[in-house]
Design an enzyme around this catalytic site. Structure first.
Site, PDB file in Angstrom:
ATOM      1  CE  LYS A  53      -3.907  -2.418   2.195  1.00 18.21           C
ATOM      2  NZ  LYS A  53      -4.628  -2.844   3.402  1.00 18.21           N
ATOM      3  CD  GLN A  97      -3.387  -4.414   6.559  1.00 16.74           C
ATOM      4  OE1 GLN A  97      -3.439  -3.327   5.932  1.00 16.74           O
ATOM      5  NE2 GLN A  97      -3.614  -5.376   6.245  1.00 16.74           N
ATOM      6  CG  ASP A 120      -9.656   0.236   5.465  1.00 17.19           C
ATOM      7  OD1 ASP A 120      -9.673  -0.530   4.197  1.00 17.19           O
ATOM      8  OD2 ASP A 120      -8.653   0.044   6.382  1.00 17.19           O
TER       9      ASP A 120
END
Ligand code: GUN
Length: 288
Positions: A53, A97, A120
């Site tokens: 990422k 994460q 997200d």
């Protein structure tokens, strides 16, 4: 001939456009978009994902700010970092994460993120906007990446029987809502589903997101189905998906490879969500 849904190639094209957009903002004198990436602990798969990422951000000109906290980080420490990031004007998106260590309540963390920075799409406000079919929210990255991939190849999901195997919060659940938004007829299967094959055989679009390597065999798939494999598992040093590719591909109209299918599209969707957050933040801070 089976169509290979090449997430790497599609990502390259989409990322080139993202980079152009970013550079045009920079040329006009605006700051670069910023993504804060938070990793707690050293789960090897998470380390790989987070590095991917961050590299992808760099390539398109998005700044990334990396916060690597130890495995035993108390929940309060993570919540106060999120509070700082919510206030930080360089940060448009915050990505924590998952999975998180067990002392940390995932929902508390997600709820602490400013919904306008929740790239997200996991905050209940954004999940609610997904149910409401509102463009105002952020769509979680893997479902959005799959949607973009299918659109790129002109695969219309409207009216299809879409079977999603896996009901997880990151992929299966939000994907089933997005498919409903796109006017497919979704069925969600999970570990308690009886006779999985009975369901998968009816699928015009079959998506597997379980992380169980080899779960989807050739005899479980209808002739002419579109098959999307979200699984990423390491078996004997090799990355494999949920789908037994060699058995399923000959029956499918179209199929994603692993690696090189959904994986890169997830990262591309994250970049797009970050750009969307950035554009929103700019237009809310610049007064005409
Ligand atoms: N872990 C696996 N997939 C994801 C994702 O899309 N976002 C976050 N934050 N964590 C993940």
């Amino acid at each position: 001939m089976t169509l290979l849904l090449d997430g790497r190639a599609v990502s390259e094209k989409l990322r080139a456009r993202i980079k152009e957009k970013v550079e045009s903002f920079v040329r006009k004198g605006f700051r670069r978009p910023g993504l804060a990436v938070v990793l707690v602990g050293d789960d090897p798969a998470s380390v790989v994902y987070v590095n991917n990422k961050r590299k992808a951000c760099k390539k398109v000109g998005i700044e990334s700010f990396f916060y690597h906290l130890p495995q035993d980080t108390p929940e309060g420490r993570l919540l106060s970092l999120i509070d700082e990031l919510n206030k930080d004007e360089r940060v448009d998106g915050i990505l924590v994460q998952l999975p998180l260590p067990e002392q940390i309540d995932r929902l508390k963390v997600i709820e602490a993120i400013d919904p306008s920075k929740d790239v997200d799409g996991f905050h209940p406000q954004n999940m609610g906007l997904l149910v409401a079919q509102s463009e105002k929210g952020f769509i979680p990255c893997t479902p959005l990446g799959i949607d973009l991939l299918l659109r790129h190849y002109g695969i219309e999901v409207k009216g299809l029987n879409a079977v999603v195997v896996g009901a997880g919060f990151i992929v299966g659940r939000p994907l089933s809502l997005l498919l409903l938004w796109r006017n497919a007829t979704p069925t969600v299967c999970h570990v308690y589903t009886k006779n999985l094959k009975e369901h998968t055989l009816k699928a015009d679009l079959l998506v597997s997101a379980t992380g169980v390597p080899g779960l989807i065999r050739g005899d479980m798939v209808k002739e002419g189905a579109v098959v999307v494999d979200v699984g990423i598992s390491r078996v004997g040093g090799k990355i494999v998906g949920d789908v037994v590719f060699d058995e399923v591909a000959p029956k499918a109209r179209a199929i994603t490879p692993v690696p090189g299918g959904v994986g890169p599209m997830t990262v591309t969707a994250l970049l797009l969500n970050t750009l969307k957050a950035y554009e929103r933040h700019l237009s809310s801070t610049i007064k005409p």
